[in-house]
Design an enzyme around this catalytic site. Structure first.
Site, short mmCIF file in Angstrom:
data_model
loop_
_atom_site.label_atom_id
_atom_site.label_comp_id
_atom_site.label_asym_id
_atom_site.label_seq_id
_atom_site.Cartn_x
_atom_site.Cartn_y
_atom_site.Cartn_z
N SER A 87 24.66 -23.56 -59.85
CA SER A 87 24.87 -23.65 -61.29
C SER A 87 24.74 -25.11 -61.75
O SER A 87 23.66 -25.68 -61.64
CB SER A 87 26.22 -23.03 -61.66
OG SER A 87 26.31 -22.76 -63.03
N ASP B 240 22.65 -12.15 -64.08
CA ASP B 240 23.56 -13.30 -64.24
C ASP B 240 24.12 -13.26 -65.66
O ASP B 240 23.36 -13.28 -66.63
CB ASP B 240 22.79 -14.60 -63.99
CG ASP B 240 23.71 -15.81 -63.89
OD1 ASP B 240 24.61 -15.96 -64.74
OD2 ASP B 240 23.52 -16.60 -62.95
N HIS C 145 26.31 -14.27 -61.06
CA HIS C 145 26.26 -15.74 -60.98
C HIS C 145 26.57 -16.22 -59.56
O HIS C 145 26.99 -17.34 -59.37
CB HIS C 145 27.22 -16.34 -62.00
CG HIS C 145 26.95 -17.76 -62.35
ND1 HIS C 145 25.75 -18.19 -62.89
CD2 HIS C 145 27.73 -18.86 -62.25
CE1 HIS C 145 25.80 -19.50 -63.09
NE2 HIS C 145 27.00 -19.93 -62.72
#
Length: 190
Positions: free
Chosen positions: A79, A142, A169
């Protein structure tokens, strides 16, 4: 940079923002423990400074000075950590980057905007030229990142894309596919 020039001696896990104690967060500690079982290989995982905003001007110097990312390092970024890995690779040679839940814009989020990663165009060619290998994990479901941004990263970086439809995610506590990907990059474990 070819794999013959150097071999990776360590992996560094760069977490997403807001991770708290990274050793006990998501798959980070699980991955570190397993990578450290590989002979002559290390894995670094540290709580990042400025963990909530994940500012580029704080994280990138930390990656260079404290985590000692260099041309023998596999950077695993999740991320915000993926954004940091890509920006780092714009100006530093690294053995590989493994991007988990990577994206290209601040998505209209003020915290993401404040991080600084999205304040200028990406230098995709520099990233490709500075990385011996680029692997990406992304999932179409996601909840935070649109698929088109993840796919764009894969396309412009010619990444080896591992596309899923059911991983969200990547917030699980184990990540066997990542472990396999890292092991394939280490000649002794091939």
């Amino acid at each position: 940079m070819s794999g013959a020039e150097c071999i990776p001696v360590k992996a560094v896990i760069i977490p997403g923002n807001g991770a708290g104690n990274v050793e006990r967060c998501l798959w980070y500690g699980w991955t570190k423990k397993r990578l450290e079982k590989i002979p002559n290989f290390r894995c670094l995982l540290k709580n990042m400074p400025d963990p909530f905003t994940a500012r580029e001007n704080i994280w990138l110097p930390f990656m260079e000075s404290e985590l000692e990312c260099d041309d023998k390092t596999i950077i695993i970024g999740h991320s915000s950590g993926a954004a940091a890995a890509m920006r780092f690779a714009e100006t530093h040679k690294v053995y590989a980057i493994i991007l988990v839940s990577a994206y290209t814009s601040d998505l209209g989020d003020e915290n993401e905007k404040e991080s600084g990663y999205f304040s200028r165009p990406w230098q995709w060619e520099k990233i490709k030229n500075n990385c011996g290998h680029i692997i990406q994990f992304g999932s179409t479901d996601d909840p935070f990142l649109p698929w088109h941004e993840q796919q764009l990263v894969a396309e412009v970086l010619s990444a080896e894309l591992h596309k899923y439809t059911d991983r969200g995610h990547f917030q699980n506590t184990e990540f066997n596919e990542l472990l396999s990907a890292v092991k394939k990059l280490i000649p002794a474990t091939s």
